[in-house]
Design a protein around this motif. Structure first.
Motif, PDB file in Angstrom:
ATOM      1  N   MET A  77     -12.767 -31.609 -15.187  1.00 26.15           N
ATOM      2  CA  MET A  77     -13.698 -30.500 -15.371  1.00 26.15           C
ATOM      3  C   MET A  77     -14.827 -30.855 -16.343  1.00 26.15           C
ATOM      4  O   MET A  77     -15.940 -30.343 -16.217  1.00 26.15           O
ATOM      5  N   TYR A  78     -14.558 -31.738 -17.294  1.00 23.68           N
ATOM      6  CA  TYR A  78     -15.601 -32.157 -18.230  1.00 23.68           C
ATOM      7  C   TYR A  78     -16.728 -32.860 -17.481  1.00 23.68           C
ATOM      8  O   TYR A  78     -17.902 -32.547 -17.678  1.00 23.68           O
ATOM      9  N   TYR A  79     -16.369 -33.795 -16.613  1.00 24.49           N
ATOM     10  CA  TYR A  79     -17.409 -34.546 -15.908  1.00 24.49           C
ATOM     11  C   TYR A  79     -17.985 -33.781 -14.726  1.00 24.49           C
ATOM     12  O   TYR A  79     -19.139 -33.976 -14.356  1.00 24.49           O
ATOM     13  N   LYS A  80     -17.231 -32.896 -14.134  1.00 18.56           N
ATOM     14  CA  LYS A  80     -17.703 -32.153 -12.975  1.00 18.56           C
ATOM     15  C   LYS A  80     -18.485 -30.905 -13.367  1.00 18.56           C
ATOM     16  O   LYS A  80     -19.495 -30.584 -12.756  1.00 18.56           O
ATOM     17  N   GLU A  81     -18.015 -30.187 -14.376  1.00 16.82           N
ATOM     18  CA  GLU A  81     -18.566 -28.876 -14.691  1.00 16.82           C
ATOM     19  C   GLU A  81     -19.308 -28.830 -16.034  1.00 16.82           C
ATOM     20  O   GLU A  81     -20.457 -28.421 -16.081  1.00 16.82           O
ATOM     21  N   TYR A  82     -18.638 -29.217 -17.099  1.00 15.88           N
ATOM     22  CA  TYR A  82     -19.186 -28.999 -18.444  1.00 15.88           C
ATOM     23  C   TYR A  82     -20.405 -29.863 -18.735  1.00 15.88           C
ATOM     24  O   TYR A  82     -21.436 -29.363 -19.176  1.00 15.88           O
TER      25      TYR A  82
END
Length: 81
Positions: A65-70
């Motif tokens: 989620m860090y690399y995809k979203e945040y």
């Protein structure tokens, strides 16, 4: 032209973890326990393996989620600020 305020989730990674990753790991743990079908919940949360599974889930899900979203969205908000 007024600047939009950065949403709570994208202000810091801790806020992102608190709002997205932590609830997802708790839901994952509860759903996993329901699917497993054991009725004794108190013993399940006394096992150290439960917390290791939650930690592994948080590391994998959090990195994804860090690399995809945040990272992309927080960069957009920083650029606009």
């Amino acid at each position: 032209m007024t600047r939009q305020k950065t949403p709570f989730v994208y202000r810091s990674f801790f806020n992102f973890w608190l709002a997205i990753i932590l609830p997802a790991s708790i839901i994952f743990t509860l759903v996993f326990q329901l699917i497993k079908g054991e009725s004794n919940w108190s013993e399940y949360f006394m096992l150290p393996s439960t917390y290791i599974k939650v930690l592994i889930f948080q590391l994998v899900f959090g990195a994804w989620m860090y690399y995809k979203e945040y990272k992309p969205k927080s960069a957009n908000y920083e650029k606009d600020a």
